[in-house]
Design an enzyme around this catalytic site. Structure first.
Site: not given
Ligand code: IPM
Ligand code: MN
Ligand code: NAD
Length: 352
Positions: A137, A187, A244
């Protein structure tokens, strides 16, 4: 009497439906424990974006930085591109408040059958520790040659020694305080820079915590093993994106994405931590009053724990467990016909 100031951000869709149950439970359990909660509600959402051009005001983070904790519902709605809504609200809170640990516990609860026929209640109990502020991210990258055959998109992943080390340290300490097992999601066979670096740092921490039994799995094999044998896991630590994905998979293993909680922790306490269900705004069921509030209530329980009230936190989860084990009150995602309010009332009745 202890008073806590809580920043409430209901957000979008069912976010606004699951936070009132969490607050009702907090208020009632608080009475028994001499706690009061002062809620400041913020209308930061996609609706605000459409009206005012921003998900939150420019000084939004300053307005909530002195609260004891943040309780968030969900962010995102089809009328606003997800990368705009999420990078305009949720992700800045996590990043700028250095909430670098995202704890996502998973338990198969009595009365909520797992879709996996061999995953009995009590036999599955693990925590996904998700690195929450860096990794995949990142805002580094770009789009080139839009509309041309040569069009391309590049997205960089950022893994820093400091950033990976601090979440590993948290995860290893958590494993040492639980059943002593940790699995690193990697990975490194396919991603040649970041993941071998991640593995090296995991090896450093494994040496530092000899009492923790440390294994690693490639993420593709790991998801299969979670489905085949979820009971073998204790702590699973993963990067932002892997964590996630693993947390929704784990929620489904436990019966519904509607039950999974999350704690976005700033372990140093320099900023407020944020508590929110794992699920999103669920546009497909929003407005019907049938969202499962367990994820939000469980998140509120994690908040109580974080604020130093483990007994109150335990009572909240005991009440949820009692309703699931002793009654047929269930929201539709768990096969029932109860509304969000019906389920919440049952939890309130089950509190001591
Ligand atoms: C989560 C969500 C978020 C993330 C998105 C909505 C950006 O999927 O809190 O798990 O990926 O962190
Ligand atoms: Mn999520
Ligand atoms: P989602 O979690 O909103 O929904 C996935 C499925 O799970 C849907 O069928 C939904 O009805 C069901 N579901 C989710 N929560 C439920 C609950 N409490 N009770 C019963 N059923 C529930 O995921 P999505 O559809 O990928 O995302 C919808 C929007 O939410 C998007 O804008 C996305 O970016 C956003 N989102 C936000 C967060 C967050 O704020 N932390 C997390 C995930 C997704």
């Amino acid at each position: 009497m202890t008073q806590h100031r809580i920043a409430l951000i209901p957000g979008d869709g069912i976010g606004a439906e699951v936070l009132p149950p969490a607050c009702a439970v907090l208020d009632l359990v608080g009475k028994r424990h001499g706690l009061t909660f002062g809620y400041d509600e913020f209308d930061w959402s996609c609706a605000r974006y459409l009206n005012e051009g921003a998900m939150m005001p420019a000084d939004g983070l300053d307005r909530i930085r002195r609260h004891d904790a943040i309780l968030l519902g969900a962010v995102g709605w089809p009328c606003v591109p997800d990368h705009v809504s999420l990078w305009g609200l949720l992700i800045p809170i996590r990043r700028l408040f250095r909430q670098y640990v995202n704890l996502r516990p998973i338990t198969v609860l009595d009365g909520v059958p797992s879709p996996l026929r061999h995953a009995a209640s009590g036999a599955v109990d693990f925590v996904v520790v998700r690195e929450n502020v860096e990794g995949e991210y990142s805002e580094i990258g770009g789009r080139l040659n839009r509309g041309f055959p040569e069009e391309m998109a590049v997205q960089e992943a950022v893994f820093t020694r400091a950033g990976v080390s601090r979440v590993l340290d948290h995860a290893f300490r958590l494993a040492a305080s639980r059943r002593g097992g940790i699995t690193s999601a990697t990975k490194s066979n396919g991603i040649v820079h970041t993941m071998p670096f991640w593995d090296e740092l995991v090896a450093e921490y494994a040496a530092r915590y000899p009492e923790v039994d440390c294994g690693q799995e490639h993420i593709d094999a790991l998801v299969a093993k979670i489905v085949l044998d979820p009971g073998r896991f204790d702590v699973i630590v993963g990067s932002n994106l892997f964590g996630d994905i693993l947390s929704d998979l784990a929620a489904a293993v436990a019966g519904s994405i509607g039950i999974a909680p999350a704690a976005n922790l700033n372990p140093e306490g320099e900023f407020p931590s944020m508590f929110e269900p794992v699920h999103g705004s669920a546009p497909d069921i929003a407005g019907q009053g049938i969202a499962n509030p367990i994820g939000a209530i469980w998140s509120a329980s994690m908040m109580l724990d974080h604020l130093g009230h483990p007994e109150a936190a335990g009572e909240v989860m005991a009440a949820v467990r009692t309703v699931l084990a002793d009654t047929a009150v269930r929201t539709p995602d768990l096969g029932g016909t109860a509304s969000t309010d019906d389920f919440t009332r049952a939890v309130l009745d089950a509190l001591p």
